[in-house]
Design a protein around this motif. Structure first.
Motif, PDB file in Angstrom:
ATOM      1  N   TYR A  48       3.891  17.655  54.385  1.00 15.43           N
ATOM      2  CA  TYR A  48       2.951  16.538  54.529  1.00 15.43           C
ATOM      3  C   TYR A  48       3.117  15.936  55.915  1.00 15.43           C
ATOM      4  CZ  TYR A  48       0.722  11.990  53.728  1.00 15.43           C
ATOM      5  OH  TYR A  48      -0.083  10.882  53.822  1.00 15.43           O
ATOM      6  N   GLY A  49       1.997  15.855  56.651  1.00 14.88           N
ATOM      7  CA  GLY A  49       2.024  15.226  57.971  1.00 14.88           C
ATOM      8  C   GLY A  49       2.451  16.144  59.101  1.00 14.88           C
ATOM      9  N   HIS A  50       2.539  17.447  58.834  1.00 19.09           N
ATOM     10  CA  HIS A  50       3.050  18.380  59.846  1.00 19.09           C
ATOM     11  C   HIS A  50       1.959  19.004  60.699  1.00 19.09           C
ATOM     12  CE1 HIS A  50       1.486  20.978  56.786  1.00 19.09           C
ATOM     13  NE2 HIS A  50       1.678  22.053  57.526  1.00 19.09           N
ATOM     14  N   ASP A  51       0.707  18.914  60.240  1.00 16.30           N
ATOM     15  CA  ASP A  51      -0.391  19.661  60.856  1.00 16.30           C
ATOM     16  C   ASP A  51      -1.008  18.893  62.023  1.00 16.30           C
ATOM     17  OD1 ASP A  51      -2.514  21.261  61.500  1.00 16.30           O
ATOM     18  OD2 ASP A  51      -3.538  21.102  59.563  1.00 16.30           O
ATOM     19  N   PRO A  52      -0.933  19.403  63.254  1.00 20.81           N
ATOM     20  CA  PRO A  52      -1.543  18.724  64.405  1.00 20.81           C
ATOM     21  C   PRO A  52      -3.061  18.621  64.318  1.00 20.81           C
ATOM     22  CG  PRO A  52       0.070  20.350  65.142  1.00 20.81           C
ATOM     23  CD  PRO A  52      -0.166  20.594  63.679  1.00 20.81           C
ATOM     24  N   GLU A  53      -3.665  19.345  63.380  1.00 22.20           N
ATOM     25  CA  GLU A  53      -5.119  19.312  63.225  1.00 22.20           C
ATOM     26  C   GLU A  53      -5.570  18.353  62.118  1.00 22.20           C
ATOM     27  OE1 GLU A  53      -6.985  20.894  65.388  1.00 22.20           O
ATOM     28  OE2 GLU A  53      -5.159  21.662  66.324  1.00 22.20           O
ATOM     29  N   ASP A  54      -4.652  17.560  61.567  1.00 26.86           N
ATOM     30  CA  ASP A  54      -5.061  16.652  60.493  1.00 26.86           C
ATOM     31  C   ASP A  54      -5.710  15.393  61.068  1.00 26.86           C
ATOM     32  OD1 ASP A  54      -3.068  14.962  61.391  1.00 26.86           O
ATOM     33  OD2 ASP A  54      -1.710  15.322  59.714  1.00 26.86           O
ATOM     34  N   GLY A  55      -5.991  14.427  60.199  1.00 23.82           N
ATOM     35  CA  GLY A  55      -6.764  13.259  60.597  1.00 23.82           C
ATOM     36  C   GLY A  55      -6.092  12.320  61.563  1.00 23.82           C
ATOM     37  N   VAL A  56      -4.771  12.473  61.778  1.00 21.11           N
ATOM     38  CA  VAL A  56      -4.061  11.625  62.740  1.00 21.11           C
ATOM     39  C   VAL A  56      -3.415  12.452  63.847  1.00 21.11           C
ATOM     40  CG1 VAL A  56      -3.648   9.762  61.095  1.00 21.11           C
ATOM     41  CG2 VAL A  56      -1.970  11.611  61.292  1.00 21.11           C
ATOM     42  N   LEU A  87       8.742  17.153  53.581  1.00 17.39           N
ATOM     43  CA  LEU A  87       8.616  18.177  52.558  1.00 17.39           C
ATOM     44  C   LEU A  87       8.631  17.444  51.221  1.00 17.39           C
ATOM     45  CD1 LEU A  87      10.483  21.549  52.271  1.00 17.39           C
ATOM     46  CD2 LEU A  87      10.164  20.100  50.283  1.00 17.39           C
ATOM     47  N   LEU A  88       7.544  17.593  50.452  1.00 15.80           N
ATOM     48  CA  LEU A  88       7.405  16.916  49.161  1.00 15.80           C
ATOM     49  C   LEU A  88       7.483  17.918  48.024  1.00 15.80           C
ATOM     50  CD1 LEU A  88       4.399  14.554  50.015  1.00 15.80           C
ATOM     51  CD2 LEU A  88       6.847  14.104  50.300  1.00 15.80           C
ATOM     52  N   LEU A  89       7.833  17.426  46.849  1.00 17.62           N
ATOM     53  CA  LEU A  89       7.916  18.269  45.655  1.00 17.62           C
ATOM     54  C   LEU A  89       6.815  17.948  44.658  1.00 17.62           C
ATOM     55  CD1 LEU A  89      11.787  18.301  45.097  1.00 17.62           C
ATOM     56  CD2 LEU A  89      10.356  20.074  46.146  1.00 17.62           C
ATOM     57  N   ASP A  90       5.818  17.167  45.084  1.00 20.08           N
ATOM     58  CA  ASP A  90       4.675  16.850  44.241  1.00 20.08           C
ATOM     59  C   ASP A  90       3.554  16.377  45.157  1.00 20.08           C
ATOM     60  OD1 ASP A  90       3.029  16.279  42.015  1.00 20.08           O
ATOM     61  OD2 ASP A  90       4.763  15.638  40.838  1.00 20.08           O
ATOM     62  N   GLU A  91       2.432  15.982  44.568  1.00 22.13           N
ATOM     63  CA  GLU A  91       1.295  15.510  45.345  1.00 22.13           C
ATOM     64  C   GLU A  91       1.679  14.276  46.171  1.00 22.13           C
ATOM     65  OE1 GLU A  91      -1.552  16.960  45.593  1.00 22.13           O
ATOM     66  OE2 GLU A  91      -1.430  18.424  43.965  1.00 22.13           O
ATOM     67  N   PRO A  92       1.072  14.091  47.355  1.00 22.64           N
ATOM     68  CA  PRO A  92       1.399  12.916  48.182  1.00 22.64           C
ATOM     69  C   PRO A  92       1.201  11.594  47.451  1.00 22.64           C
ATOM     70  CG  PRO A  92       0.105  14.493  49.436  1.00 22.64           C
ATOM     71  CD  PRO A  92       0.117  14.986  48.028  1.00 22.64           C
ATOM     72  N   GLU A  93       0.175  11.522  46.587  1.00 17.03           N
ATOM     73  CA  GLU A  93      -0.102  10.276  45.874  1.00 17.03           C
ATOM     74  C   GLU A  93       1.065   9.850  44.989  1.00 17.03           C
ATOM     75  OE1 GLU A  93      -4.104  12.566  45.865  1.00 17.03           O
ATOM     76  OE2 GLU A  93      -1.963  12.983  46.069  1.00 17.03           O
ATOM     77  N   VAL A  94       1.834  10.818  44.497  1.00 14.38           N
ATOM     78  CA  VAL A  94       2.992  10.509  43.659  1.00 14.38           C
ATOM     79  C   VAL A  94       4.010   9.692  44.442  1.00 14.38           C
ATOM     80  CG1 VAL A  94       4.950  11.538  42.433  1.00 14.38           C
ATOM     81  CG2 VAL A  94       2.665  12.521  42.188  1.00 14.38           C
ATOM     82  N   TYR A  95       4.096   9.948  45.734  1.00 17.41           N
ATOM     83  CA  TYR A  95       5.038   9.250  46.602  1.00 17.41           C
ATOM     84  C   TYR A  95       4.420   7.999  47.247  1.00 17.41           C
ATOM     85  CZ  TYR A  95       7.731  13.613  46.363  1.00 17.41           C
ATOM     86  OH  TYR A  95       8.454  14.709  45.934  1.00 17.41           O
ATOM     87  N   GLY A  96       3.180   7.678  46.872  1.00 19.96           N
ATOM     88  CA  GLY A  96       2.515   6.528  47.472  1.00 19.96           C
ATOM     89  C   GLY A  96       1.959   6.801  48.845  1.00 19.96           C
TER      90      GLY A  96
END
Length: 278
Positions: A209-217, A225-234
């Motif tokens: 999560y957040g590693h891609d230079p082509e994402d929205g930011v 590195l997450l073990l579930d959907e980002p929303e689970v972590y807020g």
């Protein structure tokens, strides 16, 4: 430079929170016991620059996963095929993302927020006037104001330590290397290898999560590195720099102003000719 936080090896010790507070002389933030979780700091804020989340879930008991802590009291029925679920904790140390395209920089009217030579984003409290424009501009809800003076505070990625050739205090204190500091390109390669390793072990939910230079930011200076959907972590699933439409808005405003000025000039010109004919 930046952070890679591997939540699969986070043990929830909160050593990073303590080290962050001690090094940066951050005030105590209440430590409120909610009765709902062991997570007594609850979230990032002006007085919590590192926050270790304890996320409790009811999940089917399966193959043991790294970084996932199970309550053994509920395991007997599942082991015998009874289909019971098991309580698991996902633990993750959150921090300012130090966005590549940082909206907080775009809206700051005083230059208090600036990009360092390490690519991180830092607030200069002696310049901050407490306007608060950066607070809603942050797509992650990280930036916060202190109630006593209104100035904003957040993680600096230990800018003073970086200048002295030291790693940030939280990474230094982490006993499992869940928080890793270094050049972002190297961290991204290491993170991709770690995800592949977890997938080979059967941890199919592992993702970056957040590693891609082509994402929205434009990619985060602190990714996970997450073990579930980002929303689970807020965390927002698709963060976008909140000021992305500003150039188009300014262009539209300029065109509208020019059209208005042209219309007024035409009205005055016609009125002037009419008055002269009389």
């Amino acid at each position: 430079m930046g952070f890679f936080t591997d939540t699969s090896v986070c043990i929830g010790c909160k050593a990073c929170e303590v080290a962050c507070k001690e090094w940066n002389a951050i005030p105590e933030d209440g430590l409120e016991f909610t009765g709902m979780s062991y997570d007594n700091t609850q979230g990032l804020g002006a007085d919590t620059w590192r926050h270790v989340a304890f996320i409790e879930q009811n999940k089917p008991l399966g193959r043991a996963e790294p970084g996932v802590h199970h309550d053994d009291a509920a395991g007997s029925d599942a082991a015998s095929g009874g289909g019971a679920t098991d309580l698991r904790w996902l633990m993750a140390s959150d921090v300012c993302k130090h966005c590549t395209h940082a909206a907080c920089l775009d809206v700051c009217p005083t230059g208090s927020l600036f990009r360092t030579e390490f690519g991180t984003v830092v607030v200069q409290q002696d310049i901050c006037n407490g306007c608060g424009y950066c607070v809603p501009a942050c797509p992650y809800g990280v930036i916060d104001q202190r109630k006593d003076d209104g100035r904003v505070w957040k993680c600096t990625l230990c800018y003073d330590r970086l200048g002295a050739g030291q790693e940030p205090a939280c990474a230094k204190a982490c006993p499992t290397d869940s928080i890793q500091y270094g050049p972002l390109d190297e961290l991204r390669e290491r993170a991709a290898m770690r995800v592949d390793q977890l997938h080979d072990l059967g941890v199919e939910d592992a993702r970056l999560y957040g590693h891609d230079p082509e994402d929205g930011v434009g990619g985060d200076g602190a990714f996970f590195l997450l073990l579930d959907e980002p929303e689970v972590y807020g965390l927002p699933p698709d963060p976008v720099v909140t000021t992305r439409d500003l150039p188009a808005m300014w262009r539209s405003a300029g065109l509208a102003a020019a059209a208005l000025a042209g219309g007024l000039a035409t009205v005055f010109a016609v009125h002037g000719r009419t008055g002269a004919a009389r």
